[in-house]
Scaffold this motif. Sequence first.
Motif, short mmCIF file in Angstrom:
data_model
loop_
_atom_site.label_atom_id
_atom_site.label_comp_id
_atom_site.label_asym_id
_atom_site.label_seq_id
_atom_site.Cartn_x
_atom_site.Cartn_y
_atom_site.Cartn_z
N ILE A 1 0.85 -1.20 0.00
CA ILE A 1 0.00 0.00 0.00
C ILE A 1 0.88 1.24 0.00
O ILE A 1 1.76 1.39 0.84
N LYS A 2 0.66 2.13 -0.94
CA LYS A 2 1.54 3.29 -1.13
C LYS A 2 0.92 4.60 -0.69
O LYS A 2 1.63 5.56 -0.40
N ASP A 3 -0.41 4.65 -0.67
CA ASP A 3 -1.05 5.93 -0.41
C ASP A 3 -2.29 5.71 0.44
O ASP A 3 -2.96 4.68 0.30
N ILE A 4 -2.60 6.67 1.27
CA ILE A 4 -3.76 6.55 2.16
C ILE A 4 -5.06 6.37 1.37
O ILE A 4 -6.01 5.75 1.84
N LYS A 5 -5.07 6.90 0.14
CA LYS A 5 -6.28 6.80 -0.67
C LYS A 5 -6.54 5.38 -1.15
O LYS A 5 -7.63 5.08 -1.65
N GLU A 6 -5.55 4.50 -1.01
CA GLU A 6 -5.73 3.10 -1.40
C GLU A 6 -6.51 2.31 -0.37
O GLU A 6 -6.89 1.16 -0.61
N LEU A 7 -6.75 2.90 0.82
CA LEU A 7 -7.50 2.19 1.85
C LEU A 7 -8.94 1.98 1.39
O LEU A 7 -9.60 2.90 0.91
N LYS A 8 -9.42 0.78 1.56
CA LYS A 8 -10.82 0.51 1.23
C LYS A 8 -11.71 1.19 2.25
O LYS A 8 -11.44 1.15 3.45
#
Length: 814
Positions: free
Chosen positions: A631-638
């Motif tokens: 996971i590279k970015d907080i926006k990738e969190l489901k």
Amino acid sequence: MSKIVYNPNIFEQEDIDKAKKIILTNEGDLKSEERWEKETPFIVDDIVEKLQINENMTLLDFGCGIGRVAKELIEKTSCKVIGVDISSSMRDMAKKYVNSQNFKAISPQDLEENIKKGFRFDAAYSIWVLQHCLSPQMEIDTIKKALKKDALFYVLNNKISAVPTNKGWKNNGVNIHDILKLRFEQLDESSLPIEIADEKISKLTFISFLKNSKGFKTLSSNQEVINLANQALQEYKKGNLEACKKLYLKVLEIEENNEDALANLGVISKALGNSKEAINYYIKAIKINPHNALTYNNLGNALKDVKDYKRAIQAFSDCIKRDPKNFNAYNNLGITFEALKDSNKAIWAYKEAVKINPNFSKAVNNIGVILYKQEKYEEAIQIFKIALNIDKNYHELHSNIGACLNKLKKYDEAIKSLDLAIEKDPKNAGAYTNLGNVYNKIHEYKKAAKLHEKSIELAPNGVNAYSNVGTSYKYLNQANKAIESYKKAIELDPSFVNAHFDLATMYLAKGDYENGFKEYEYRFQKDEMKAHIFNNKDIFSKPMFTGKEDIKDKTLLIHSEQGFGDSLQFIRFISDIKEKFSCKIAVKCRDELKELFKCLEEIDILTDRSEDTPSFDYHLPLMSMPYILGIKDIKELKQDKGYLKAKKDDNFKITKKKGTLNIGICWSASVTGESYDGKVFDLSYLEKLVKSEKVNVYSLQVGPEKEDIKKLGFEDDIIDLTEQLTDFSKTASLINELDLVISSDTSVAHLTGALNKPVWVPLQKIPDWRWQNKGEKSLWYPSAKLFRQKTNRVWDSVFQSIYDKLFSNFKIKV
């Protein structure tokens, strides 16, 4: 910062009175003049008796000053004296003060020229001089060459070196006593009698009566070698190390087995930063002369520099075998044991050094440093005070005491001690950073940052200062400066674990998960994690999953590691791990979480810590899952709409009434958690809520802090069902019945968010990384609303915002 440079200009004085105060400084209650009157007759009589002085002898007065001893000797015996001094003003004053045809004052260069011409002295003496020499080994060799075979040599010297530099007097760590014993045959040893000096001076000094017989034949008779060695000495004194090295290499071209050249090349190579080369030179010197204790000690220091600790221990032990009273070797041995984290052996070595030399304040200090690292702060302070009693000019001890007082949370006392350390030594970089740490603790971050910046100015390679100023910048909300500071600390020391961890939290707070979770893996090297790893050695002794292995249909053990909140936050990644790697998932968690985690269908095997560890192929700490997933970015969190589920529990009979809210509250956190003081708030801030007739308040606070309800007299206003909250499954069931939870940054907030129930979280100005530093929404928990301090440590505006939001969202005014 300018380098530390030899600065003998202190010996250049305008008149005899000022010269006397430099030659014999004030010590304790004894003033310069009093020392002059008491010491001089004793020294002269002792020299006459031991060196058997008569009128036919020519003596070398090495470091003659203004010739106080020479004057008395000439008057008493009619001998001839040639005084040698580095200071031209001292030489001029000596000629006037002695006022005799039997006395000459010459420079060290003149002495070398006379030696080259073949002149040799009948005897020599050196009083209070060798401890101030930049390179006493070379000065002593010069004296040796200047003396006839079997000539006598009288030395009165301090046990501790004090070399004048542009940064003040510095102990260069050279044991002059060792060098004398190596170069000369020792006939007798004593010290200044207490009645002549005082107890302190007597303990700190030695008088050696020596004979120029030992090793006399090892000196080169080759004039070219002698000339090259003399030139090398001069270049060394000037600080021209590369030129000095070239000259000694020329010596080896002529005499490949010249021990002195090899040993000195070792010293020079180490000074130039090439410890591996120094080691090779020392080993060659030892092969030629295996009895030279000093070379073994130097070899040990070079091996220590390259972290070859096992061989360093052997070298220091070999030194001690040849010189059992070498307290410096014992001290170096202690430093090596410390590097190996063997505190018991380190303390033993330091104690041995102190037994030999009770006034060896450095070794006493090192014992205190170990006690500090062992968190025995009160004991450490007592040891530092003992060292300070031995050497009142050891100003660093005030800084060490201040660091201990900081750990004991005696901040006012710590500031006084550290202010004193800086007053005594304004160039002590460590004192500034220790004081900065105190101001960090009392939340005066601007002051702290300035102090750490000053420390860096004084010592640009001070890794702790960069790390500590990073913390100051963090709480000043200067994230980029904090990151650069932590990165600089890591650049200087790539193994600086705490700097890696702090850098991780800064990246994560910015939402840079690629760098953040990579650095977060350093948490396993932190001291705080060692006990956890040891207690779970059945897990950590087996392979850890790196994400590169093929684990399809194999069992991956996911295990909890830190607080409850961490487990509740990161358990969400179980489904992603199972989907990506097609493996079986086993989970071992803290006992209070097991029942709750049964709701996760992805878990094939579930145990708690009180049960045996299930069979597995690879293991993975729970908080490493996002790193493994890449996971590279907080926006990738489901944006999970609740990844944990609560069971219905009929024991919690929560009344639902129109116009009335059921709100759960939690105001404290685990005292062992990070930033405990900043996270928690006083229950009294919720008094308006507690007293409102339109709100039913349920306590979710477990542990001793729930006594706050009774202390504030809220027993009739707060519904306390916490006796039934025996695990997180029960807590989840209660939360599921509530309309809203208001919780400090603790496991209750994470649990409520994981259940996708509304949770309002009051946060300190710079909160834990997972809440980031701005915004009222959390990408981890869509149901969470964040209320942030505007001013550090001030909660009033936070709770006013909460009460305003209650009114705007629920039309409830409190």
